[in-house]
Design an enzyme around this catalytic site. Structure first.
Site, mmCIF file in Angstrom:
data_model
loop_
_atom_site.group_PDB
_atom_site.id
_atom_site.type_symbol
_atom_site.label_atom_id
_atom_site.label_comp_id
_atom_site.label_asym_id
_atom_site.label_seq_id
_atom_site.Cartn_x
_atom_site.Cartn_y
_atom_site.Cartn_z
ATOM 1 C CG HIS A 52 -4.710 30.097 -14.106
ATOM 2 N ND1 HIS A 52 -4.460 31.388 -13.667
ATOM 3 C CD2 HIS A 52 -4.981 29.417 -12.914
ATOM 4 C CE1 HIS A 52 -4.644 31.449 -12.307
ATOM 5 N NE2 HIS A 52 -4.862 30.228 -11.775
ATOM 6 C CG HIS A 68 -0.990 27.723 -9.554
ATOM 7 N ND1 HIS A 68 -0.777 27.682 -10.693
ATOM 8 C CD2 HIS A 68 -2.371 28.170 -9.148
ATOM 9 C CE1 HIS A 68 -2.158 28.161 -11.182
ATOM 10 N NE2 HIS A 68 -2.842 28.529 -10.322
#
Length: 331
Positions: free
Chosen positions: A219, A57
């Site tokens: 995700h 991320h």
């Protein structure tokens, strides 16, 4: 799979080595367990704001370690929660005697592992508080989370609370500010393509050329709906309207608008979308007082974007404007 990597199992460790080499004035990296720590930590008498989560991320969270933001970040494997011992190590590295505030995104593994570390640190006499970020309006529950997911609002919270800690706010004050941000921030995202996790070697889901997923997680978790690809105007509207209805945001509100790339969407498209969001908010009488545009909480190379709105007050605005010096955010 086309990626600039060596061994998929070593991606995170080797990336952290490169990060330490690139930013020696800002941070240092502890290995085994992996922790990204502010270069001058621990700072005596200062609350340590610590966050973390699965890698993939970036720049969240390691890119936000430094003066005016995080004291440490705990990176797990790609899309995998860090272990309690790594979180404990971050607490040990940063505790300057004024306590530690853990900023935790609302994913089951993150919540459990950070809670375990907080309990263990408490047994050692460290005052540790935890605040859970759950700003994603796309879902009320899912098989991937214990309720709403923590997404873009995490970036804004880390900046605001990190600024307060830098100015000497005590742990009670930092916790109160964090909870205030959580109560006033909402987000929603979408995807055009799926990310490919290095050790998996293939996209995490399939989207046809003419499809997009609205309400996707960071995700690749399921969104609200898989729908035909449409115009930028419609995409922004489909993200913004659920956000506005949820808090709700109303005419006269002043907000921070965060337009975020999921990793694969270029700034050309992101600025286009941001302009649309500003126009739609102005039409509703909502004033955009502060802005952030760019890839700040990503999902590897996923094409897509998210919008985050934070309802501002004067104090939150001042803390947002306060100086910050990290690898990814600095003014």
């Amino acid at each position: 799979m086309k990626k600039i990597i060596n061994d998929p199992a070593a991606v995170v460790a080797q990336s952290l080595q490169g990060m330490a080499a690139a930013h020696p004035d800002v941070l240092r990296v502890r290995t085994d367990p992996a922790v990204v720590v502010r270069a001058d930590a621990p700072v005596a008498g200062k609350v340590a704001v610590v966050s973390g989560g699965g890698s993939g991320h970036e720049p969240l969270h390691g890119g936000f370690v430094g003066a005016g933001m995080l004291a440490a970040a705990v990176p797990g494997a790609v899309f995998t929660s860090p272990t309690p011992d790594a979180v404990q190590a971050a607490i040990e590295e940063t505790n300057g005697g004024a306590g530690v505030l853990l900023v935790v995104k609302n994913y089951t593994g993150d919540v459990l592992n950070f809670e375990t570390a907080a309990e263990l640190a408490g047994l050692d006499g460290v005052d540790v508080r935890s605040v859970i970020v759950d700003d994603d309006v796309a879902v009320k529950d899912s098989t991937h989370t214990a309720g709403r997911r923590g997404v873009g609002g995490t970036v804004l919270l880390e900046k605001i609370v990190g600024a307060a800690a830098e100015q000497g706010a005590d742990l009670d004050r930092c916790e109160e500010l964090a909870r205030r941000v959580v109560s006033r921030v909402r987000s929603m995202g979408m995807a055009l393509t799926a990310p490919t996790v290095p050790h998996a070697g293939q996209p995490s889901f399939d989207l046809a050329d003419g499809e997009m997923e609205i309400g996707i997680g960071i995700h690749g978790e399921p969104g609200r709906a898989r729908v035909p690809l449409t115009s930028a105007d419609d995409i922004v509207r489909q993200l913004l309207e659920p956000i506005l209805e949820d808090l709700p945001f109303t005419s006269g509100d002043e907000v921070l608008l965060f337009t975020n790339s999921m990793g694969g969407t270029p700034l050309l498209e992101l600025y286009l979308a941001h302009g649309i969001a500003e126009r739609l908010l102005a039409e509703r009488g909502i004033r955009v007082r502060r802005r952030l545009v760019g890839p700040y909480i990503t999902s590897l190379e996923m094409q897509g974007m998210s919008l985050t709105l934070l309802k501002l007050d004067d104090e939150l605005t001042e803390l947002w404007d306060a100086p910050v010096h990290t690898a990814a955010l600095h003014w």
